[in-house]
Design an enzyme around this catalytic site. Structure first.
Site, PDB file in Angstrom:
ATOM      1  N   SER A  14       0.820  -1.214   0.000  1.00 47.41           N
ATOM      2  CA  SER A  14       0.000   0.000   0.000  1.00 47.41           C
ATOM      3  C   SER A  14       0.853   1.263   0.000  1.00 47.41           C
ATOM      4  CB  SER A  14      -0.895   0.019   1.250  1.00 47.41           C
ATOM      5  OG  SER A  14      -1.633  -1.171   1.346  1.00 47.41           O
TER       6      SER A  14
HETATM    7  N1  SAM Z   1      -0.152  -4.989   3.992  1.00 42.29           N
HETATM    8  C1  SAM Z   1       0.574  -5.308   2.789  1.00 42.29           C
HETATM    9  C2  SAM Z   1       1.967  -4.778   2.781  1.00 42.29           C
HETATM   10  O1  SAM Z   1       2.385  -4.095   3.724  1.00 42.29           O
HETATM   11  O2  SAM Z   1       2.682  -5.091   1.809  1.00 42.29           O
HETATM   12  C3  SAM Z   1      -0.152  -4.904   1.552  1.00 42.29           C
HETATM   13  C4  SAM Z   1      -1.332  -5.738   1.302  1.00 42.29           C
HETATM   14  S1  SAM Z   1      -1.977  -5.767  -0.327  1.00 42.29           S
HETATM   15  C5  SAM Z   1      -2.661  -4.153  -0.514  1.00 42.29           C
HETATM   16  C6  SAM Z   1      -3.390  -6.802  -0.032  1.00 42.29           C
HETATM   17  C7  SAM Z   1      -3.032  -8.237   0.244  1.00 42.29           C
HETATM   18  O3  SAM Z   1      -4.207  -8.902   0.703  1.00 42.29           O
HETATM   19  C8  SAM Z   1      -2.536  -9.018  -0.967  1.00 42.29           C
HETATM   20  O4  SAM Z   1      -1.288  -9.557  -0.713  1.00 42.29           O
HETATM   21  C9  SAM Z   1      -3.594 -10.118  -1.148  1.00 42.29           C
HETATM   22  O5  SAM Z   1      -3.077 -11.335  -1.626  1.00 42.29           O
HETATM   23  C10 SAM Z   1      -4.122 -10.234   0.263  1.00 42.29           C
HETATM   24  N2  SAM Z   1      -5.449 -10.847   0.398  1.00 42.29           N
HETATM   25  C11 SAM Z   1      -6.555 -10.700  -0.362  1.00 42.29           C
HETATM   26  N3  SAM Z   1      -7.556 -11.450   0.126  1.00 42.29           N
HETATM   27  C12 SAM Z   1      -7.073 -12.079   1.240  1.00 42.29           C
HETATM   28  C13 SAM Z   1      -7.618 -12.997   2.185  1.00 42.29           C
HETATM   29  N4  SAM Z   1      -8.889 -13.446   2.110  1.00 42.29           N
HETATM   30  N5  SAM Z   1      -6.830 -13.425   3.180  1.00 42.29           N
HETATM   31  C14 SAM Z   1      -5.549 -13.012   3.289  1.00 42.29           C
HETATM   32  N6  SAM Z   1      -4.968 -12.160   2.420  1.00 42.29           N
HETATM   33  C15 SAM Z   1      -5.730 -11.690   1.411  1.00 42.29           C
END
Ligand code: SAM
Length: 215
Positions: free
Chosen positions: A63
């Site tokens: 993000s």
């Molecule tokens: N917090 C992260 C960082 O500091 O890099 C960025 C997160 S990114 C915007 C969103 C993440 O949520 C992705 O890696 C995606 O694979 C994950 N995601 C989506 N649905 C999910 C779920 N049901 N459970 C766990 N992770 C999930």
């Protein structure tokens, strides 16, 4: 030429955080200390302190730094909390949470990203109080509940009931909720058995997938 990362970090904190109203002194210190360049792919390192989300592989992003800071500040962490993060991605936000709370459980749906995050956290020495789980975080992680604070880094169609169930009382949940593309960043408090909610900002996150997310 390799940039002076400390200077880049200080500038990020001043321009992107302080001037936009982020005030939590512990959070600002953590952002000045955590090497974000170690959490992005090698070919994106020079952009690590830019004001944008960055691709981290598998079609996902780390993000925008300000959004990470805002979501963290909204949790009002004191250092004693057990925190759940849904959407580990690169592990950068988990590292920030780990600097401000007692323990962090972070759940990532894509196993390859969970593995990268584990490596990033270990390499930067930030892994002592952080557990990275590969799995569907829309269901939370009941094994280590309750959580004093929960943060979700992907946009949900609705607030997942398992997350509300696993939130401590008192406890705080920060989550983007809305359409696939655009959402509202909501802060939800559980207090004396009651739930209150407010919208903190508009936002645009990748979709939360899984059983309680977008199918
Ligand atoms: N917090 C992260 C960082 O500091 O890099 C960025 C997160 S990114 C915007 C969103 C993440 O949520 C992705 O890696 C995606 O694979 C994950 N995601 C989506 N649905 C999910 C779920 N049901 N459970 C766990 N992770 C999930």
């Amino acid at each position: 030429m390799i940039p002076d990362w400390e200077i880049e970090r200080r500038e990020m904190v001043e321009v992107q955080m302080r001037r936009r109203g982020i005030q939590d002194a512990r959070l600002l210190r953590a952002l000045e200390e955590i090497p974000r360049e170690e959490f992005v792919p090698p070919d994106a390192r020079l952009l690590a302190y830019g004001d944008d989300p960055l691709p981290i592989g598998c079609g996902q992003t780390v993000s925008q730094p300000y959004m990470t800071a805002l979501m963290t500040e909204l949790l009002e962490l004191t250092g004693a909390e057990n925190v759940l993060e849904v959407g580990t991605g690169s592990g950068y936000h988990a590292a920030v949470l780990g600097a401000l709370a007692a323990t962090v459980v972070t759940v990532e749906l894509i196993p390859a990203l969970a593995a990268v995050a584990r490596r990033n956290l270990a390499r930067t020495g930030r892994d002592a109080n952080i557990l990275v789980i590969a799995g569907d975080g829309s269901l939370g992680y009941p094994q280590l509940a309750p959580y004093d604070a929960i943060t979700v880094a992907a946009g949900a169609p609705e607030i997942p009931t398992p997350l509300l169930d696993q939130l401590n009382d008192p406890g705080r949940l920060v989550i983007p909720v809305g359409e696939r593309r655009d959402q509202e960043l909501r802060v939800i408090w559980k207090r004396n058995g009651a739930i209150e909610s407010r919208v903190a900002s508009l936002c645009r996150f990748v979709p939360l997938r899984g059983e309680e997310g977008w199918r």
